[in-house]
Design a protein around this motif. Sequence first.
Motif, PDB file in Angstrom:
ATOM      1  N   ARG A   3       0.634  -1.193   0.013  1.00  0.00           N
ATOM      2  CA  ARG A   3      -0.115   0.045  -0.064  1.00  0.00           C
ATOM      3  C   ARG A   3       0.897   1.437   0.045  1.00  0.00           C
ATOM      4  N   ALA A   4       1.891   1.302  -0.757  1.00  0.00           N
ATOM      5  CA  ALA A   4       2.681   2.261  -0.748  1.00  0.00           C
ATOM      6  C   ALA A   4       3.778   2.061  -2.130  1.00  0.00           C
ATOM      7  N   LEU A   5       4.384   3.119  -2.469  1.00  0.00           N
ATOM      8  CA  LEU A   5       5.306   3.175  -3.457  1.00  0.00           C
ATOM      9  C   LEU A   5       6.737   2.726  -3.117  1.00  0.00           C
ATOM     10  N   PRO A   6       7.584   2.212  -4.010  1.00  0.00           N
ATOM     11  CA  PRO A   6       7.366   1.840  -5.320  1.00  0.00           C
ATOM     12  C   PRO A   6       6.554   0.705  -5.298  1.00  0.00           C
ATOM     13  N   ILE A   7       5.768   0.366  -6.510  1.00  0.00           N
ATOM     14  CA  ILE A   7       4.685  -0.586  -6.309  1.00  0.00           C
ATOM     15  C   ILE A   7       5.256  -1.972  -6.504  1.00  0.00           C
ATOM     16  N   VAL A   8       6.346  -2.358  -7.076  1.00  0.00           N
ATOM     17  CA  VAL A   8       7.038  -3.850  -7.273  1.00  0.00           C
ATOM     18  C   VAL A   8       7.805  -3.903  -6.169  1.00  0.00           C
ATOM     19  N   ILE A   9       7.738  -4.732  -5.245  1.00  0.00           N
ATOM     20  CA  ILE A   9       8.526  -5.021  -4.098  1.00  0.00           C
ATOM     21  C   ILE A   9       8.289  -6.415  -3.913  1.00  0.00           C
ATOM     22  N   ASP A  10       9.480  -7.306  -3.518  1.00  0.00           N
ATOM     23  CA  ASP A  10       9.446  -8.677  -3.426  1.00  0.00           C
ATOM     24  C   ASP A  10       8.368  -9.181  -2.539  1.00  0.00           C
ATOM     25  N   GLN A  11       7.362  -9.709  -3.020  1.00  0.00           N
ATOM     26  CA  GLN A  11       6.327 -10.477  -2.313  1.00  0.00           C
ATOM     27  C   GLN A  11       5.314  -9.296  -1.794  1.00  0.00           C
ATOM     28  N   ARG A  12       5.196  -8.057  -2.295  1.00  0.00           N
ATOM     29  CA  ARG A  12       4.471  -6.840  -1.242  1.00  0.00           C
ATOM     30  C   ARG A  12       3.516  -6.332  -2.697  1.00  0.00           C
ATOM     31  N   TYR A  13       3.326  -6.897  -3.863  1.00  0.00           N
ATOM     32  CA  TYR A  13       2.665  -6.653  -4.860  1.00  0.00           C
ATOM     33  C   TYR A  13       1.828  -7.545  -5.578  1.00  0.00           C
ATOM     34  N   ILE A  14       0.790  -7.289  -6.306  1.00  0.00           N
ATOM     35  CA  ILE A  14      -0.046  -8.350  -6.811  1.00  0.00           C
ATOM     36  C   ILE A  14       0.084  -7.975  -8.491  1.00  0.00           C
ATOM     37  N   LEU A  15       0.245  -9.273  -9.132  1.00  0.00           N
ATOM     38  CA  LEU A  15       0.473  -8.873 -10.929  1.00  0.00           C
ATOM     39  C   LEU A  15      -0.764  -9.615 -11.438  1.00  0.00           C
ATOM     40  N   ASP A  16      -1.401  -8.855 -12.177  1.00  0.00           N
ATOM     41  CA  ASP A  16      -2.519  -9.571 -12.933  1.00  0.00           C
ATOM     42  C   ASP A  16      -2.085  -9.371 -14.576  1.00  0.00           C
ATOM     43  N   ILE A  17      -2.690 -10.225 -15.286  1.00  0.00           N
ATOM     44  CA  ILE A  17      -2.067 -10.238 -16.717  1.00  0.00           C
ATOM     45  C   ILE A  17      -3.125 -10.178 -17.589  1.00  0.00           C
ATOM     46  N   ASP A  18      -3.100  -9.429 -18.522  1.00  0.00           N
ATOM     47  CA  ASP A  18      -3.932  -9.511 -19.695  1.00  0.00           C
ATOM     48  C   ASP A  18      -3.444 -10.489 -20.730  1.00  0.00           C
ATOM     49  N   ILE A  19      -4.083 -11.408 -21.269  1.00  0.00           N
ATOM     50  CA  ILE A  19      -3.712 -12.210 -22.333  1.00  0.00           C
ATOM     51  C   ILE A  19      -4.448 -12.305 -23.703  1.00  0.00           C
ATOM     52  N   ALA A  20      -4.177 -12.832 -24.801  1.00  0.00           N
ATOM     53  CA  ALA A  20      -4.745 -13.200 -25.840  1.00  0.00           C
ATOM     54  C   ALA A  20      -4.382 -14.470 -26.321  1.00  0.00           C
ATOM     55  N   VAL A  21      -5.437 -15.264 -26.573  1.00  0.00           N
ATOM     56  CA  VAL A  21      -5.467 -16.834 -26.963  1.00  0.00           C
ATOM     57  C   VAL A  21      -4.916 -16.626 -28.521  1.00  0.00           C
ATOM     58  N   VAL A  22      -3.803 -17.157 -28.736  1.00  0.00           N
ATOM     59  CA  VAL A  22      -3.151 -17.134 -30.118  1.00  0.00           C
ATOM     60  C   VAL A  22      -4.038 -18.219 -31.100  1.00  0.00           C
ATOM     61  N   GLU A  23      -3.869 -19.609 -30.573  1.00  0.00           N
ATOM     62  CA  GLU A  23      -4.445 -20.641 -31.125  1.00  0.00           C
ATOM     63  C   GLU A  23      -5.030 -21.674 -30.221  1.00  0.00           C
ATOM     64  N   GLN A  24      -5.870 -22.511 -30.609  1.00  0.00           N
ATOM     65  CA  GLN A  24      -6.181 -23.610 -29.798  1.00  0.00           C
ATOM     66  C   GLN A  24      -6.398 -25.073 -30.582  1.00  0.00           C
ATOM     67  N   VAL A  25      -5.735 -26.130 -29.926  1.00  0.00           N
ATOM     68  CA  VAL A  25      -5.833 -27.370 -30.749  1.00  0.00           C
ATOM     69  C   VAL A  25      -6.469 -28.135 -29.600  1.00  0.00           C
TER      70      VAL A  25
END
Length: 399
Positions: free
Chosen positions: A99-121
Amino acid sequence: MTTVDDGDTLSIHKRPSGGRGEYELVGRQGPRVASEFEGVSFQLETPWGVKPSNLRVDKQGGKLRLRLEESRRDGHLAPQVASLLLMPPPTREEDRISRALPIVIDQRYILDIDIAVVEQVGNTAVIRPTSLVTRSGDIDDDRLSERIAFATRAAQVRQLHDAAGSLPDGLASLMRQHAELVDGPAEIGAALRTVVDNIISALDWYDAYYLPGTDPLPALRVLAGVSGLDEIAVPTPPETPEDAPDVRLRAEHIYRLQRARGAAASAFRLKVQTAYDYRCVFCGLRAPRQPGRMNSGVDAAHILPWGAYDLDVVPNGLMLCKQHHWAFDNRVLRLDLGGGVYRISMIEDARALLAADARTVELLDAVCGEVPSARLPHKLADRPAKKFLDEYNELVVHA
């Protein structure tokens, strides 16, 4: 094979929770909504090839959650991507974020990821991360969140792999290990996480201006010479986590330095320290900054004074211990270059002033003579420039 059209956004994000949250799949891509990927296993497309992810989309409690197909360290996508892109490990626990800056600190931030599905078999799909969302506060707190383009970050990591030879030896070896692991076909696992952890620990040793446990990429890029120090955003001390005193103390120190002279002073110190490997050119004492402590025992000194010449370049720098920094700045000892050889000598006026203290003269005389090449920078271009030494010595004569 089904090729999935781009459009809208699929996201893998940490479900808000007071405890250890789950990673969920939400959103849509083109005509397909997240629920249509139930039972599908994911593979991860990266600039280093397609990697096994060990993840499958399952429904639990009405939510689409990512489940490990087999238990292993760094199993979920967020820590996998963090290791791939030289980031500290994120947390899944809301009550651990800083709950402070900097955002990215070891085990102190959450990482969400936007993705695109390229292909599916069948029930296997290849996904490509498009952007990362890091946060150290509530999910709707824009001040404590940042969006990072995956492709941009990956390109910077690849650039560092190519420039590994410009890093100090310990970091160069670790960066080559990282490159070998991400170039290989194996899954992103514990071995890669260990290398990244070791890089973060090594930075704390080599770079006094690195905030412990934070994103190492900006500092590595400066050390490798592929970016300027202005890429590193140092939070003001009140913004740093109150329960991370080492980060707060370092931030205060860096903040004072940058307020005093700006980024150029910090960059000069960093480059001289790296060039001389924290070794005094006069006596050979090597005194890097100790982990958990503030300062190195040797100083990055200017040959021609910065206030008069504004020369923040390595050939105008010397690495000196405290004693010999005093002796050089106060015109007790001098350094000359002639015939390709650097020599230290005592200035005669100083010898006369100190003559009553034979022990002091003896200690100063002990470092006089030819400077061993091992004390000098490996790169010839980083060694003290003759024109700067000659100009300084001319100033000494006419002082």
